[in-house]
Design a protein around this motif. Structure first.
Motif, PDB file in Angstrom:
ATOM      1  N   ALA A 166       1.074  -1.320  -0.066  1.00  0.00           N
ATOM      2  CA  ALA A 166      -0.527   0.371   0.227  1.00  0.00           C
ATOM      3  C   ALA A 166       0.363   1.670   0.356  1.00  0.00           C
ATOM      4  CB  ALA A 166      -0.931  -0.019   1.703  1.00  0.00           C
ATOM      5  N   HIS A 167       0.305   2.811  -0.817  1.00  0.00           N
ATOM      6  CA  HIS A 167       0.871   3.420  -0.565  1.00  0.00           C
ATOM      7  C   HIS A 167       1.459   4.177   0.195  1.00  0.00           C
ATOM      8  CE1 HIS A 167       1.148   2.785  -5.316  1.00  0.00           C
ATOM      9  NE2 HIS A 167       0.386   2.453  -5.470  1.00  0.00           N
ATOM     10  N   ASP A 168       0.806   3.902   1.285  1.00  0.00           N
ATOM     11  CA  ASP A 168       0.656   5.257   2.524  1.00  0.00           C
ATOM     12  C   ASP A 168       1.673   4.040   3.981  1.00  0.00           C
ATOM     13  OD1 ASP A 168      -0.912   2.981   3.092  1.00  0.00           O
ATOM     14  OD2 ASP A 168      -2.265   4.154   4.286  1.00  0.00           O
ATOM     15  N   CYS A 169       2.113   3.033   3.638  1.00  0.00           N
ATOM     16  CA  CYS A 169       2.599   2.266   4.614  1.00  0.00           C
ATOM     17  C   CYS A 169       4.245   3.176   4.092  1.00  0.00           C
ATOM     18  CB  CYS A 169       3.388   1.385   3.651  1.00  0.00           C
ATOM     19  SG  CYS A 169       2.018  -0.364   3.759  1.00  0.00           S
ATOM     20  N   ASP A 170       5.133   3.240   5.625  1.00  0.00           N
ATOM     21  CA  ASP A 170       5.851   3.873   5.384  1.00  0.00           C
ATOM     22  C   ASP A 170       7.358   2.810   4.971  1.00  0.00           C
ATOM     23  OD1 ASP A 170       4.908   5.531   7.881  1.00  0.00           O
ATOM     24  OD2 ASP A 170       4.707   3.901   8.630  1.00  0.00           O
ATOM     25  N   VAL A 171       6.703   1.968   4.881  1.00  0.00           N
ATOM     26  CA  VAL A 171       7.865   1.004   3.402  1.00  0.00           C
ATOM     27  C   VAL A 171       7.874   0.959   3.099  1.00  0.00           C
ATOM     28  CG1 VAL A 171      10.411  -0.456   3.901  1.00  0.00           C
ATOM     29  CG2 VAL A 171       9.720   0.711   5.483  1.00  0.00           C
ATOM     30  N   PHE A 172       7.340   1.242   1.705  1.00  0.00           N
ATOM     31  CA  PHE A 172       6.698   0.745   0.521  1.00  0.00           C
ATOM     32  C   PHE A 172       7.319  -0.434  -0.236  1.00  0.00           C
ATOM     33  CE2 PHE A 172       5.819   1.852  -4.546  1.00  0.00           C
ATOM     34  CZ  PHE A 172       4.699   0.750  -4.518  1.00  0.00           C
ATOM     35  N   MET A 173       6.984  -1.696  -0.270  1.00  0.00           N
ATOM     36  CA  MET A 173       7.372  -2.654  -1.422  1.00  0.00           C
ATOM     37  C   MET A 173       6.050  -2.926  -2.909  1.00  0.00           C
ATOM     38  SD  MET A 173       9.163  -4.744   2.152  1.00  0.00           S
ATOM     39  CE  MET A 173      10.562  -6.168   0.597  1.00  0.00           C
ATOM     40  N   ASN A 174       7.192  -1.937  -3.698  1.00  0.00           N
ATOM     41  CA  ASN A 174       5.814  -3.189  -4.494  1.00  0.00           C
ATOM     42  C   ASN A 174       6.527  -4.310  -4.487  1.00  0.00           C
ATOM     43  OD1 ASN A 174       4.478  -1.930  -6.390  1.00  0.00           O
ATOM     44  ND2 ASN A 174       5.440  -1.286  -7.855  1.00  0.00           N
TER      45      ASN A 174
END
Length: 233
Positions: A166-174
Motif C-alpha cells: 500500500a502506498h501509505d505504508c512507511d516502507v513501500f515494497m512494490n
C-alpha cells in the motif's frame, strides 16, 4: 585615439559573437548523464522512467527531460529536484496541476519513496534510491532496516512503522508477493517487535513467523521474497 576606436569597434562584435555562440551551444548540448538517482514508474503500464539528473523537467514539450505526450499535460508541467536529503516536486504553472497522493499541491511539495504523482491524467509512482527520504524527527535513529540485495536503508526514527504494498505504508515494497499491509514494527519496553499481518507470514532468519516476534540486531526478515536486515546503528 582613432586607432583605439577602431580596435574597440572590432573587439566588441567579436566578444558578442562568442557569447551568443556559447549560449546557442548550451541549448543543443544536453547535460552529461549521471547515474540514475530515482525513477518514475507508470502506475498503469509499469514502465520505469529513470531520473538521471538532480533536476528533471517534465512536460509535453520535446525539450523536457521527460516527455509526457498527453493532452492534459502542459508543455512545461513540472520539475522534480533533489535538495540535500530530500526530493521536491514543483508545479511550473501547469493548467491541470499536480496531485500528490490524491491531493492537489500548490507550488511545491516534498516527495517520499512510493508517493503517487498525477500529471493531468497520468499517474506515476515515485521511487527513490533508498526506502524513502523521510524528514528528520529530531533524534538520532538507533535502528534501521537494510536491504540485503542492494544496501538501501530506512531509519527507524519513530516507534511505529508499517511495511507493505500500500502506498501509505512507511516502507513501500512494490512486489506482487507482498501484501498491502504485510508487517508492523513497533517499539515498546525497550524492544522492537515485528507483527505479521499477511496470510503468507514473514521469514525471520529462515523460520516462518505467522504472529509476533521480538527482533534482535542482525535478524533477517523475508517479506515476500525481499530480504531485509534489522540492525542497530
Amino acid at each position: 585615439m582613432e586607432l583605439f576606436e577602431e580596435y574597440v569597434r572590432f573587439v566588441f562584435p567579436v566578444l558578442a559573437f562568442i557569447i551568443i555562440f556559447g549560449c546557442v551551444l548550451s541549448l543543443f548540448y544536453k547535460r552529461p548523464k549521471a547515474k540514475t538517482v530515482a525513477f518514475l514508474v507508470n502506475e498503469q503500464s509499469g514502465e520505469a522512467v529513470p531520473l538521471h539528473y538532480w533536476e528533471t523537467s517534465i512536460g509535453r514539450s520535446q525539450s523536457c527531460d521527460i516527455v509526457l505526450n498527453y493532452p492534459t499535460v502542459s508543455r512545461f508541467h513540472s520539475v522534480v529536484s533533489r535538495r540535500k536529503n530530500t526530493w521536491v516536486i514543483f508545479d511550473t504553472d501547469s493548467k491541470t496541476g499536480i496531485s500528490l497522493n490524491g491531493q492537489k499541491i500548490k507550488k511545491k511539495e516534498h516527495l517520499s519513496d512510493g508517493d503517487r504523482v498525477t500529471f493531468g491524467e497520468v499517474t506515476y509512482i515515485f521511487s527513490a534510491p533508498d526506502f524513502g527520504d523521510k524528514k528528520e524527527k529530531g533524534k538520532v535513529p538507533q535502528y534501521r532496516l537494510v536491504s540485503v540485495s542492494n544496501g538501501k536503508t530506512f531509519a527507524l526514527d519513530g516507534v511505529f512503522f508499517t511495511i507493505g504494498r500500500a502506498h501509505d505504508c512507511d516502507v513501500f515494497m512494490n512486489l506482487p508477493t507482498v501484501s498491502r499491509r504485510h508487517v508492523e514494527l513497533h517499539f515498546a519496553d525497550g524492544k522492537w517487535r515485528m507483527k505479521n499481518l499477511s496470510q503468507n507470514g514473514v521469514g525471520v532468519n529462515s523460520r516462518l513467523c505467522m504472529n509476533e516476534k521480538v527482533l534482535k540486531s542482525g535478524d533477517i526478515l523475508d517479506i515476500g521474497g525481499a530480504k531485509i536486515r534489522f540492525e542497530q546503528i
